[in-house]
Design a protein around this motif. Sequence first.
Motif, short mmCIF file in Angstrom:
data_model
loop_
_atom_site.label_atom_id
_atom_site.label_comp_id
_atom_site.label_asym_id
_atom_site.label_seq_id
_atom_site.Cartn_x
_atom_site.Cartn_y
_atom_site.Cartn_z
N ILE A 58 -12.32 6.49 10.92
CA ILE A 58 -13.22 5.56 11.59
C ILE A 58 -13.96 4.78 10.51
O ILE A 58 -14.59 5.37 9.63
CB ILE A 58 -14.21 6.31 12.50
N ILE A 59 -13.88 3.46 10.59
CA ILE A 59 -14.48 2.60 9.58
C ILE A 59 -15.84 2.11 10.06
O ILE A 59 -16.03 1.80 11.23
CB ILE A 59 -13.54 1.42 9.24
N HIS A 60 -16.81 2.07 9.11
CA HIS A 60 -18.14 1.53 9.36
C HIS A 60 -18.44 0.60 8.19
O HIS A 60 -18.46 1.03 7.05
CB HIS A 60 -19.20 2.64 9.41
N SER A 61 -18.67 -0.66 8.48
CA SER A 61 -18.91 -1.64 7.43
C SER A 61 -20.34 -2.13 7.46
O SER A 61 -20.84 -2.56 8.51
CB SER A 61 -17.95 -2.83 7.58
N GLU A 62 -21.00 -2.07 6.33
CA GLU A 62 -22.36 -2.58 6.20
C GLU A 62 -22.43 -3.62 5.09
O GLU A 62 -23.49 -3.81 4.49
CB GLU A 62 -23.32 -1.42 5.92
N ILE A 63 -21.31 -4.27 4.81
CA ILE A 63 -21.27 -5.29 3.77
C ILE A 63 -21.11 -6.66 4.40
O ILE A 63 -20.80 -6.78 5.59
CB ILE A 63 -20.14 -5.00 2.76
N ASP A 64 -21.29 -7.69 3.60
CA ASP A 64 -21.28 -9.06 4.12
C ASP A 64 -19.90 -9.70 4.13
O ASP A 64 -19.78 -10.88 4.43
CB ASP A 64 -22.25 -9.93 3.32
N ARG A 65 -18.87 -8.95 3.84
CA ARG A 65 -17.51 -9.48 3.87
C ARG A 65 -16.65 -8.65 4.82
O ARG A 65 -16.83 -7.44 4.92
CB ARG A 65 -16.89 -9.44 2.46
N VAL A 88 -3.52 7.33 3.64
CA VAL A 88 -3.54 7.22 5.10
C VAL A 88 -4.27 5.93 5.45
O VAL A 88 -5.44 5.75 5.10
CB VAL A 88 -4.24 8.43 5.76
N ALA A 89 -3.58 5.03 6.12
CA ALA A 89 -4.13 3.69 6.39
C ALA A 89 -5.15 3.72 7.52
O ALA A 89 -4.99 4.43 8.50
CB ALA A 89 -3.00 2.74 6.75
N GLY A 90 -6.19 2.93 7.32
CA GLY A 90 -7.23 2.77 8.33
C GLY A 90 -7.25 1.34 8.85
O GLY A 90 -6.46 0.50 8.42
N GLY A 91 -8.15 1.07 9.75
CA GLY A 91 -8.23 -0.24 10.39
C GLY A 91 -9.02 -1.24 9.58
O GLY A 91 -9.28 -1.08 8.39
N ASN A 92 -9.45 -2.29 10.26
CA ASN A 92 -10.24 -3.33 9.61
C ASN A 92 -11.60 -3.42 10.29
O ASN A 92 -11.84 -2.80 11.31
CB ASN A 92 -9.51 -4.67 9.64
N ALA A 93 -12.49 -4.22 9.69
CA ALA A 93 -13.84 -4.35 10.25
C ALA A 93 -14.38 -5.73 9.95
O ALA A 93 -14.03 -6.34 8.94
CB ALA A 93 -14.76 -3.29 9.67
N PHE A 94 -15.26 -6.19 10.82
CA PHE A 94 -15.95 -7.45 10.60
C PHE A 94 -17.03 -7.26 9.54
O PHE A 94 -17.39 -6.14 9.20
CB PHE A 94 -16.59 -7.94 11.90
N ALA A 95 -17.58 -8.35 9.07
CA ALA A 95 -18.72 -8.28 8.17
C ALA A 95 -19.92 -7.74 8.94
O ALA A 95 -20.14 -8.09 10.09
CB ALA A 95 -19.01 -9.65 7.60
N LEU A 142 -10.98 -6.60 0.67
CA LEU A 142 -12.04 -7.45 1.20
C LEU A 142 -11.48 -8.83 1.50
O LEU A 142 -10.77 -9.43 0.69
CB LEU A 142 -13.18 -7.58 0.19
N SER A 143 -11.79 -9.33 2.66
CA SER A 143 -11.41 -10.69 3.05
C SER A 143 -12.64 -11.57 2.94
O SER A 143 -13.65 -11.18 2.34
CB SER A 143 -10.86 -10.67 4.48
N THR A 144 -12.57 -12.75 3.51
CA THR A 144 -13.71 -13.67 3.44
C THR A 144 -13.95 -14.31 4.80
O THR A 144 -13.04 -14.46 5.60
CB THR A 144 -13.46 -14.80 2.43
N THR A 145 -15.20 -14.68 5.02
CA THR A 145 -15.49 -15.52 6.17
C THR A 145 -15.20 -16.96 5.76
O THR A 145 -14.93 -17.25 4.59
CB THR A 145 -16.97 -15.38 6.59
N ARG A 146 -15.24 -17.87 6.67
CA ARG A 146 -14.95 -19.28 6.36
C ARG A 146 -15.92 -19.84 5.32
O ARG A 146 -15.53 -20.51 4.38
CB ARG A 146 -14.96 -20.12 7.63
N THR A 147 -17.21 -19.55 5.49
CA THR A 147 -18.19 -20.07 4.53
C THR A 147 -18.02 -19.43 3.15
O THR A 147 -18.21 -20.10 2.14
CB THR A 147 -19.63 -19.85 5.05
#
Length: 172
Positions: A56-63, A73-80, A103-108
Amino acid sequence: MNLLSRLEKIDAALHRFWARWSRWMCRGLILLIIIWGLNLAWDVFFGPPTGGVALIIHSEIDRPILGFSVNGVAGGNAFAHGGGALTCCGTIEGDTAEVIWTLSTTRTQYDAGLRKETRHKTLPLPERKWGEDNLHVHFLPNNQVKLGWSSDAWSPFEKRPENRNKKGNNTK
């Protein structure tokens, strides 16, 4: 005739050997099977927890996190800043955990020049207790990662909301 008499002597020797040692060989085989069964029963009832793990992924970063893995073992993805996914099932063993995330990026962020990047970190794997089949992976700022086991979907690092509708505890 010489070959036939030699074969008869070999057959007689094998027959004497089997008549003398067959009981001991069967007892030894049965003893090995009993020892194997007791070892298996010991592992089932008193051994460390094993089996499939849900990540279970929990993201607290801005990306956004495009994906991650713990010991392969592969996990899922998460929004910023939150959101996440549950991925089932894999086997995670050992004393250390190698966490790799992309890490991916938002448009900005993309327009500002940031690009996709992969990071990794090796840290100790927390002790797993019986019934704990969910590994929570918290991604924090400054490339910090926290791992924690739980028996349900609630992270061990987050405060659980209290259930106000318990029987006998109705407040209006």
